[in-house]
Write an enzyme that holds these catalytic residues in place. Structure first.
Site, short mmCIF file in Angstrom:
data_model
loop_
_atom_site.label_atom_id
_atom_site.label_comp_id
_atom_site.label_asym_id
_atom_site.label_seq_id
_atom_site.Cartn_x
_atom_site.Cartn_y
_atom_site.Cartn_z
N GLY A 159 0.81 -1.21 0.00
CA GLY A 159 0.00 0.00 0.00
C GLY A 159 0.85 1.27 0.00
CG ASN B 255 -7.04 13.41 4.79
OD1 ASN B 255 -7.80 12.61 4.29
ND2 ASN B 255 -7.43 14.24 5.75
CB SER C 42 -5.73 -11.71 4.45
OG SER C 42 -6.61 -10.86 5.16
CE LYS D 71 -10.93 10.34 6.41
NZ LYS D 71 -9.61 10.99 6.37
CB VAL E 240 -7.92 15.59 -2.58
CG1 VAL E 240 -8.99 15.00 -1.69
CG2 VAL E 240 -6.88 16.34 -1.76
CB ILE F 224 -0.43 2.75 10.17
CG1 ILE F 224 1.09 2.73 10.07
CG2 ILE F 224 -0.96 3.91 9.35
CD1 ILE F 224 1.75 1.49 10.50
#
Length: 647
Positions: free
Chosen positions: A288, A448, A342, A410, A456, A406
């Site tokens: 990621g 973010n 996973s 939010k 964004v 991590i």
């Protein structure tokens, strides 16, 4: 005519150069005698003619031997002109020696005059051709101004002059003392005369070329450049140039940290290195945005083993290939092991950690996209809550020394399932930290991440290039931002500072208004915002309304009394935690609700837990909304956390 000359074969160009030099040397010799003897009709004697002829032949042979005719005129460097100087000096000395050998009259001042004239004509002819070539190459190029009159700017100007896209015409210096100076043949204008420089020189684009050690307020500088409505781009950083990852003329859009306009967070490399050197480290979610950057930074601290744990096959392949290249080029000698898996599979996690003797785990595997998790409640909870639980319990079982989660801003007073699941993951680690002392658990919470998947900035950039509109959910929405390297550095720093159960947060400066960020990007890409007042504008900003689970303002702290740490930009939050016995009851409820596919019960359970979860809408899970309530698929759950389905 000149274009045809440029298209001639190289051998023909060399013959022409030799012929021109022969004529230039002949004229220089005649002119030196004529000037010395003050006789404009001077003609050489047989002896003088022979001496001059031999001198010219020797000079041309010297030029050939020195490689002058191998130099491409349009790319001639200082070394080529030194070659001309050396050749001319040899020629003048040959003239003196030959005059002495053949007993021919060669006045003492003639070789000096000849040397000066020969350099002027031989060097000047090449300078003239180079100027003509550059002028012809500059036709059709875009005229640009270089912001930054230091070493980086000078290197960029030189590189662009040899390129085919941009023609540098002026420097914008950040120091008023450089105003009206000349650098690389280009005028320098102070920043206070920016508009005059752009207007006078017909500048169509601005290129940032700031030296790494240059003291400048980037936010203030970008605000000044933004008013010009010209595209603003930048050059690679010095570290990329030194590492050979980019060239000085690799022009690209502004760096994300430029848009933030603030100094990046600097880690304590000594402390981080001490916690990683020679260790066996595992990164979950290694493919990621955050996980891959963590791996890039970890490998440079030379762990003994680096295990990449990732469920996406392609992402794992990509990061493993990149890290192997870094490992080989830098000679780091790190064992890299790419493993598919996973975190929801407890036994897989435990076997991996045990097999490689893992000492430190950085848990970056999570579903982080707010609307997607809102539409996939079960998977979000399974991955974010139980994935964290299984990975953490595997770490305890295998004797892992440190486990770093991590997290996200939010998770503070969440209004969405993603945030609530991440806060629940924090509570899980806090509970496990109280239950045992072998493994040190800590959490890192930040805002973010610019440049990550879903960020964004790349979205806005693509929308601008597609002609708009830019979509912003709300005119007042604000967010904290940081770059991927900053986030990764903070995770590594906090991982080395943790003592057990801490939640670390970063002092991220002022929050950014998303609508203002969108407008800044429009202006810095040389376009105008389209509004009712400016209907002729280029890009419109459209407000689409808040998405499910989204809120206007994000926070980093639940309480109001953060505690400082040894790092000036890292704080430690004082957060509410749960006893393991209480936490186990909540996890059992979430497990039963997941097995029963009861999304409403999951939401209610998250609301009743001390997560601060206050959803701003009804359950939005797509399967729940379309299939309504579905009974248990595999029978009743056992109600025990340690019996949760594992694979």
């Amino acid at each position: 005519m000149f274009k045809k000359f440029l298209e001639l074969p190289r051998i023909h160009k060399r013959l022409i150069s030799v012929s021109v030099d022969a004529v230039a040397l002949s004229f220089s010799l005649w002119a030196s005698f004529a000037l010395r003897l003050e006789d404009s009709l001077w003609l050489p004697s047989k002896g003088q003619f022979l001496v001059c002829l031999i001198s010219i032949v020797l000079t041309l042979a010297g030029f050939v031997r020195l490689g002058l005719y191998r130099a491409v005129v349009r790319y001639m460097s200082d070394r080529a002109f030194l070659t001309i100087v050396l050749g001319v000096v040899i020629s003048a000395l040959a003239l003196i020696v030959l005059g002495y050998v053949f007993q021919v009259l060669v006045p003492r001042s003639v070789p000096l005059i000849y040397a000066a004239l020969a350099f002027i004509f031989v060097g000047g002819s090449r300078m003239s051709v180079r100027m003509l070539v550059q002028h012809s190459f500059n036709t059709g190029k875009e005229w640009v101004a270089i912001v930054g009159a230091g070493q980086t700017g000078a290197q960029l100007a030189k590189a662009l002059q040899q390129g085919t896209e941009y023609h540098p015409v002026v420097f914008i210096g950040l120091s008023p003392a450089n105003h009206k100076a000349l650098i690389a043949g280009l005028p320098v204008f102070a920043l206070s005369h920016l508009e005059d420089a752009v207007r006078t020189h017909g500048v169509k684009r601005l290129l940032l070329a700031l030296d790494a050690d240059e003291k400048v307020d980037r936010r203030k500088l970008l605000n000044q450049l933004e008013t010009l409505k010209l595209p603003v781009q930048t050059v690679p950083s010095m570290s990329e140039l030194v590492a050979g990852q980019a060239r000085i003329n690799d022009i690209r859009d502004l760096e994300l940290e430029d848009l933030l306009g603030r100094d990046p967070v600097r880690p304590d490399n000594a402390q981080v290195a001490a916690s990683l050197y020679g260790k066996a480290v595992m990164v979950t979610g290694a493919g990621g945005s955050i996980g891959s950057e963590l791996c890039r930074q970890i490998i440079h601290h030379r762990p003994r083993v680096l295990v990449l744990f990732e469920q996406s096959e392609f992402s794992l392949y990509a990061i493993e290939r990149e890290l192997q290249a870094i490992n080989r080029i830098d000679g780091l000698d790190v064992e890299i092991h790419p493993l598919l898996g996973s975190v929801v599979h407890r036994r897989r996690c435990e076997m991996v950690m045990r097999s490689f003797g893992i000492q430190t785990v950085y848990h970056a595997a999570a579903y982080k996209h707010v609307p997607l998790v809102e539409h996939n409640v079960i998977e979000g909870v399974q991955n974010n809550v139980f994935g964290t639980l299984h990975a953490a319990e595997a770490a305890i079982a295998t004797g892992v020394e440190r486990f770093v989660l991590i997290s996200t801003d939010k998770a503070v007073r969440p209004t969405n399932v993603m945030g609530a699941s991440k806060r629940m993951a924090e509570l899980v680690l806090q509970g496990l930290a109280q239950r045992q002392s072998k493994t040190i658990f800590s959490m890192v919470r930040f805002g973010n991440v610019l440049g990550s998947s879903g960020s964004v900035v790349p979205l806005f950039r693509d929308q601008i290039r597609d002609g708009g509109p830019i979509t912003v959910t709300h005119k007042d929405i604000i967010r904290y931002f940081m770059t991927i390297p900053e986030a990764s550095q903070l995770v590594l720093q906090a991982g080395s500072m943790g003592r057990g159960g801490e939640v670390f947060v970063l002092d991220m400066g002022e929050p950014v208004k998303i609508a203002d960020l969108a407008r800044k990007m429009i202006h810095l890409m040389g376009l105008m915002e389209k509004t009712p007042e400016q209907p002729e504008g280029d890009i419109e900003v459209v407000f689409t309304g808040l998405r499910p689970g989204e809120k206007l303002y994000e926070e980093l702290l639940i309480g109001d009394d953060p505690q400082g740490t040894s790092h000036p930009r890292i704080m430690m939050a004082r957060e509410v935690s749960m006893l393991w016995e209480e936490l186990e009851v909540v996890l059992n409820k979430l497990s039963r609700a997941s097995q029963d596919f009861d999304c409403r019960l999951i939401v209610d359970t998250l609301k009743k837990a001390p997560t601060g979860f206050a959803p701003n809408g009804d359950v939005a899970d797509l399967v729940w909304c379309n299939g309504k309530q579905i009974g248990p698929l595999d029978g009743e759950s056992t109600g025990k956390v340690h019996r949760l389905p594992v694979q």
